[in-house]
Motif scaffolding. Structure first.
Motif, PDB file in Angstrom:
ATOM      1  N   ALA A  29       6.621  -1.158  26.590  1.00 13.47           N
ATOM      2  CA  ALA A  29       7.509  -1.273  25.450  1.00 13.47           C
ATOM      3  C   ALA A  29       7.261  -2.584  24.556  1.00 13.47           C
ATOM      4  CB  ALA A  29       8.882  -1.475  25.896  1.00 13.47           C
ATOM      5  N   THR A  30       7.017  -3.578  25.260  1.00  3.91           N
ATOM      6  CA  THR A  30       6.368  -4.810  24.539  1.00  3.91           C
ATOM      7  C   THR A  30       5.007  -4.548  23.811  1.00  3.91           C
ATOM      8  OG1 THR A  30       7.580  -6.242  26.171  1.00  3.91           O
ATOM      9  CG2 THR A  30       5.571  -7.322  24.777  1.00  3.91           C
ATOM     10  N   GLY A  31       4.175  -3.806  24.440  1.00  3.51           N
ATOM     11  CA  GLY A  31       2.725  -3.258  23.628  1.00  3.51           C
ATOM     12  C   GLY A  31       3.051  -2.513  22.422  1.00  3.51           C
ATOM     13  N   THR A  32       3.986  -1.842  22.351  1.00  7.29           N
ATOM     14  CA  THR A  32       4.337  -0.971  21.174  1.00  7.29           C
ATOM     15  C   THR A  32       4.761  -1.884  20.020  1.00  7.29           C
ATOM     16  OG1 THR A  32       6.786  -0.700  21.666  1.00  7.29           O
ATOM     17  CG2 THR A  32       5.452   0.983  22.578  1.00  7.29           C
ATOM     18  N   ALA A  33       5.384  -2.817  20.240  1.00 11.19           N
ATOM     19  CA  ALA A  33       6.090  -3.746  19.195  1.00 11.19           C
ATOM     20  C   ALA A  33       4.903  -4.142  18.084  1.00 11.19           C
ATOM     21  CB  ALA A  33       6.505  -4.907  19.548  1.00 11.19           C
ATOM     22  N   PRO A  34       3.689  -4.630  18.503  1.00 11.24           N
ATOM     23  CA  PRO A  34       2.601  -5.164  17.502  1.00 11.24           C
ATOM     24  C   PRO A  34       2.057  -3.825  16.648  1.00 11.24           C
ATOM     25  CG  PRO A  34       1.654  -5.234  19.672  1.00 11.24           C
ATOM     26  CD  PRO A  34       3.153  -5.316  19.680  1.00 11.24           C
ATOM     27  N   VAL A  35       2.056  -2.611  17.411  1.00  9.37           N
ATOM     28  CA  VAL A  35       1.513  -1.245  16.910  1.00  9.37           C
ATOM     29  C   VAL A  35       2.511  -1.095  15.650  1.00  9.37           C
ATOM     30  CG1 VAL A  35       0.912   1.013  17.050  1.00  9.37           C
ATOM     31  CG2 VAL A  35       0.395  -0.554  18.842  1.00  9.37           C
ATOM     32  N   VAL A  36       3.871  -1.057  15.784  1.00  3.64           N
ATOM     33  CA  VAL A  36       4.799  -0.867  14.983  1.00  3.64           C
ATOM     34  C   VAL A  36       4.799  -1.760  13.612  1.00  3.64           C
ATOM     35  CG1 VAL A  36       7.225  -0.634  14.079  1.00  3.64           C
ATOM     36  CG2 VAL A  36       6.353   0.538  16.483  1.00  3.64           C
ATOM     37  N   SER A  37       4.382  -3.125  13.928  1.00  2.69           N
ATOM     38  CA  SER A  37       4.361  -4.108  13.202  1.00  2.69           C
ATOM     39  C   SER A  37       3.302  -3.943  12.091  1.00  2.69           C
ATOM     40  CB  SER A  37       4.367  -5.461  13.684  1.00  2.69           C
ATOM     41  OG  SER A  37       4.103  -6.445  12.613  1.00  2.69           O
ATOM     42  N   MET A  38       2.077  -3.666  12.820  1.00  2.31           N
ATOM     43  CA  MET A  38       1.010  -3.103  11.786  1.00  2.31           C
ATOM     44  C   MET A  38       1.091  -2.006  10.887  1.00  2.31           C
ATOM     45  SD  MET A  38      -2.207  -4.219  14.165  1.00  2.31           S
ATOM     46  CE  MET A  38      -2.073  -3.312  15.564  1.00  2.31           C
ATOM     47  N   ILE A  39       1.859  -1.333  11.380  1.00  2.41           N
ATOM     48  CA  ILE A  39       2.122  -0.002  10.587  1.00  2.41           C
ATOM     49  C   ILE A  39       2.917  -0.156   9.193  1.00  2.41           C
ATOM     50  CG2 ILE A  39       3.292   2.391  10.362  1.00  2.41           C
ATOM     51  CD1 ILE A  39       2.451   2.689  13.554  1.00  2.41           C
ATOM     52  N   VAL A  40       4.115  -1.263   9.562  1.00  3.96           N
ATOM     53  CA  VAL A  40       4.731  -1.754   8.505  1.00  3.96           C
ATOM     54  C   VAL A  40       3.997  -2.523   7.511  1.00  3.96           C
ATOM     55  CG1 VAL A  40       6.634  -3.256   7.472  1.00  3.96           C
ATOM     56  CG2 VAL A  40       6.710  -1.660   9.638  1.00  3.96           C
ATOM     57  N   LEU A  41       3.106  -3.382   7.958  1.00  2.00           N
ATOM     58  CA  LEU A  41       2.243  -4.329   7.204  1.00  2.00           C
ATOM     59  C   LEU A  41       1.177  -3.297   6.199  1.00  2.00           C
ATOM     60  CD1 LEU A  41       1.321  -7.056   9.884  1.00  2.00           C
ATOM     61  CD2 LEU A  41       2.999  -7.146   7.862  1.00  2.00           C
ATOM     62  N   LEU A  42       0.686  -2.121   6.736  1.00  4.27           N
ATOM     63  CA  LEU A  42      -0.049  -1.262   5.823  1.00  4.27           C
ATOM     64  C   LEU A  42       0.507  -1.080   4.548  1.00  4.27           C
ATOM     65  CD1 LEU A  42      -1.226   1.512   8.370  1.00  4.27           C
ATOM     66  CD2 LEU A  42      -2.572  -0.170   7.069  1.00  4.27           C
ATOM     67  N   LEU A  43       1.878  -1.261   4.329  1.00  2.00           N
ATOM     68  CA  LEU A  43       2.457  -0.938   2.834  1.00  2.00           C
ATOM     69  C   LEU A  43       1.828  -2.095   1.854  1.00  2.00           C
ATOM     70  CD1 LEU A  43       6.032  -0.371   3.963  1.00  2.00           C
ATOM     71  CD2 LEU A  43       4.612   1.047   3.118  1.00  2.00           C
ATOM     72  N   HIS A  44       1.486  -3.146   2.411  1.00  2.00           N
ATOM     73  CA  HIS A  44       0.772  -4.213   1.486  1.00  2.00           C
ATOM     74  C   HIS A  44      -0.538  -3.626   1.095  1.00  2.00           C
ATOM     75  CE1 HIS A  44       0.672  -7.999   0.077  1.00  2.00           C
ATOM     76  NE2 HIS A  44      -0.336  -8.262   0.278  1.00  2.00           N
ATOM     77  N   ARG A  45      -1.127  -2.829   1.685  1.00  2.00           N
ATOM     78  CA  ARG A  45      -2.405  -2.307   1.208  1.00  2.00           C
ATOM     79  C   ARG A  45      -2.120  -0.938   0.474  1.00  2.00           C
ATOM     80  NH1 ARG A  45      -7.771  -2.767   1.902  1.00  2.00           N
ATOM     81  NH2 ARG A  45      -9.174  -0.923   1.425  1.00  2.00           N
ATOM     82  N   ILE A  46      -1.274   0.033   0.893  1.00  2.00           N
ATOM     83  CA  ILE A  46      -0.735   1.072   0.273  1.00  2.00           C
ATOM     84  C   ILE A  46      -0.400   0.841  -1.080  1.00  2.00           C
ATOM     85  CG2 ILE A  46       0.566   3.164   0.405  1.00  2.00           C
ATOM     86  CD1 ILE A  46       0.363   2.858   3.467  1.00  2.00           C
ATOM     87  N   LYS A  47       0.301   0.025  -1.119  1.00  2.00           N
ATOM     88  CA  LYS A  47       0.939  -0.102  -2.578  1.00  2.00           C
ATOM     89  C   LYS A  47      -0.017  -1.328  -3.400  1.00  2.00           C
ATOM     90  CE  LYS A  47       5.806  -0.083  -1.181  1.00  2.00           C
ATOM     91  NZ  LYS A  47       7.070  -0.831  -1.105  1.00  2.00           N
ATOM     92  N   LYS A  48      -1.339  -1.447  -2.870  1.00  5.80           N
ATOM     93  CA  LYS A  48      -2.066  -1.990  -3.678  1.00  5.80           C
ATOM     94  C   LYS A  48      -1.839  -3.663  -4.184  1.00  5.80           C
ATOM     95  CE  LYS A  48      -4.767   1.949  -4.943  1.00  5.80           C
ATOM     96  NZ  LYS A  48      -5.100   2.829  -6.232  1.00  5.80           N
ATOM     97  N   ARG A  49      -1.068  -4.158  -3.185  1.00  5.86           N
ATOM     98  CA  ARG A  49      -0.685  -5.594  -3.249  1.00  5.86           C
ATOM     99  C   ARG A  49      -1.445  -6.586  -2.707  1.00  5.86           C
ATOM    100  NH1 ARG A  49       5.774  -4.569  -3.021  1.00  5.86           N
ATOM    101  NH2 ARG A  49       6.137  -3.460  -4.792  1.00  5.86           N
ATOM    102  N   ASN A  50      -2.555  -6.343  -2.083  1.00  5.23           N
ATOM    103  CA  ASN A  50      -3.217  -7.099  -1.228  1.00  5.23           C
ATOM    104  C   ASN A  50      -4.330  -7.601  -2.121  1.00  5.23           C
ATOM    105  OD1 ASN A  50      -4.376  -4.372  -1.041  1.00  5.23           O
ATOM    106  ND2 ASN A  50      -5.835  -5.331   0.096  1.00  5.23           N
ATOM    107  N   HIS A  51      -4.685  -8.944  -1.833  1.00  3.04           N
ATOM    108  CA  HIS A  51      -5.892  -9.764  -2.501  1.00  3.04           C
ATOM    109  C   HIS A  51      -6.869 -10.331  -1.409  1.00  3.04           C
ATOM    110  CE1 HIS A  51      -2.325 -10.420  -5.132  1.00  3.04           C
ATOM    111  NE2 HIS A  51      -3.280 -10.200  -6.282  1.00  3.04           N
ATOM    112  N   PHE A  52      -6.736  -9.465  -0.275  1.00  2.00           N
ATOM    113  CA  PHE A  52      -7.593  -9.736   0.910  1.00  2.00           C
ATOM    114  C   PHE A  52      -8.353  -8.240   1.077  1.00  2.00           C
ATOM    115  CE2 PHE A  52      -3.584  -9.673   2.844  1.00  2.00           C
ATOM    116  CZ  PHE A  52      -3.823  -8.607   3.679  1.00  2.00           C
TER     117      PHE A  52
END
Length: 433
Positions: free
Chosen positions: A191-214
């Motif tokens: 269960a603890t190991g699933t947490a960073p996976v979910v977090s990274m999926i959420v963080l993908l929004l930064h790239r999907i919305k093309k707001r990333n500068h990296f």
């Protein structure tokens, strides 16, 4: 200008405090559900294994915060090529160390559990938890790196959302895996190991919305520069692995003094302390992007103002935490004492009251170390972090436990932080102009 700095400061730290509290709940949720289902034996196993999680988390923070600090400085100087190369190198390093730790988990989890002090029935329980957590190492490391870059890319709310949703997933999965599915220590770790996976999926929004500068680059920075940006995040690594080192040393000392019951009591104290530390880590991580930006623009006074705000807020939180523990000690201990063991309750209550005196000083030390790292004073930041995380705590724990036994164990932490406060004051006074 000052009100603008203050407003931005509170925007960043509020998001990061919430996010880091959520991140700390990865382990707190495990502690609660394991204590409820498996009692003091499960609590002892978790407390022996959790030091390794601190190391994994610290390694990710070192790479992420160090590289993101460098990224923030490059961005403020309009050096996009170097910024992209730094991001690419950070992801490469995180992946490399993640795979290495995964291999250690598959091959050597049992030996590692034995070295941490697990014996008898505790050994297989600790081994299962350790092996599972280590297999998720790439996810923990990469999540910390992406969080640091998204935060430094002016999206602290998204970083907070990633951490909180990951933590919420962990809590829900903890309940499902431990109770209805009865998967025990494996369920808690999975269960603890699933947490960073979910977090990274959420963080993908930064790239999907093309707001990333990296962006990914075809070129990695030289090894020398990798070492340099890692040195900027070393205080974050030391802050995290200090928890692991303290756990290992304290567990071994307590096993000699009070046996498994003492380790279970320390497990309660240590896991509540983990949440408390996350508040100050959130303040320091929230302040870091601003300090790096001001430093990159050669605005030293702006960077100092952010540091001062961080210290003031940390002092307020330290006093509040200490008072909460002082007045609500029995209630806090009872949450994790599912067997209603009076000996465990008495030991943990004394430990909480003494241990949390240290939180009157912790925040100032963490903020000072983070500030010095953000202005590229890595050596001074390292001095503070390594003293409070390794040298000081080992000296005080070994010395005081020999004289005062368990009481010496509890007061070692506040004594170390008080001594580190003096070192922090000296280091910041000598800050280069």
């Amino acid at each position: 200008m000052q009100s603008g700095i203050k407003k931005e400061f509170f925007k960043y730290i509020s998001s990061n405090i919430m996010g880091m509290i959520g991140l700390s709940c990865y382990i707190l949720a495990d502690t609660y559900f394991i204590a409820a289902k498996m009692g003091s034996q499960g609590l002892t196993s978790l407390n022996l294994a959790i030091s390794i999680y601190s190391f994994i988390n610290g390694l990710g923070l070192m790479i992420g915060i160090g590289a993101a600090t460098r990224f923030g400085i490059y961005r403020s100087q309009s050096r996009q090529k170097e910024a992209d190369e730094t991001f690419t190198s950070a992801v490469f390093l995180g992946g490399f160390f993640g795979i290495l730790l995964l291999a250690i988990g598959v091959i050597g989890a049992e030996k590692l559990s034995f070295l941490l002090g697990a014996r008898g029935e505790i050994l297989p329980m600790t081994t299962v938890y350790l092996r599972t957590i280590l297999c998720f190492s790439p996810c923990f490391l990469l999540n910390n790196i992406f969080l640091a870059f998204v935060r430094n890319d002016k999206a602290p709310q998204l970083a907070m959302a990633g951490m909180l949703l990951g933590s919420l997933t962990n809590i829900v999965m903890d309940y499902i895996f431990i109770f209805p599915l009865d998967l025990g220590m494996f369920g808690a770790a999975f269960a603890t190991g699933t947490a960073p996976v979910v977090s990274m999926i959420v963080l993908l929004l930064h790239r999907i919305k093309k707001r990333n500068h990296f962006h990914f680059s075809r070129v990695l920075v030289p090894v020398k520069q990798m070492i340099h940006f890692c040195s900027l995040g070393v205080s974050a690594l030391i802050n995290e692995i200090s928890s692991g080192i303290v756990l290992i040393v304290f567990n071994l000392l307590i096993l000699q003094l009070e046996g498994d019951m003492g380790v279970a009591a320390y497990g309660i104290v240590a896991n509540l302390a983990l949440v408390a530390v996350s508040i100050f880590t959130g303040i320091s991580q929230g302040a870091q992007p601003m300090i790096s930006r001001f430093y990159g623009k050669k605005d030293r006074e702006g960077a100092r103002k952010v540091c001062r705000y961080g210290i003031i807020v940390s002092l307020c939180f330290g006093i509040l935490l200490f008072l909460c523990v002082l007045f609500f000690t029995p209630q806090l201990v009872q949450v994790f004492n599912s067997e209603h063991d009076p000996a465990l309750a008495k030991m943990a209550e004394e430990g909480l009251r003494l241990y949390f005196i240290g939180f009157l000083f912790v925040g100032v030390n963490i903020i000072t170390a983070a500030y010095l790292a953000a202005i590229e004073e890595a050596a001074k930041s390292f001095q503070i972090s390594v003293f409070r995380g390794m040298i000081g705590i080992l000296i005080f724990a070994l010395g005081l436990s020999a004289v005062f036994h368990m009481k010496g164990i509890w007061i070692a932490f506040p004594c170390t932080e008080a001594a580190a406060l003096v070192l922090s004051w000296r280091c910041i006074r000598k800050e280069k102009a």
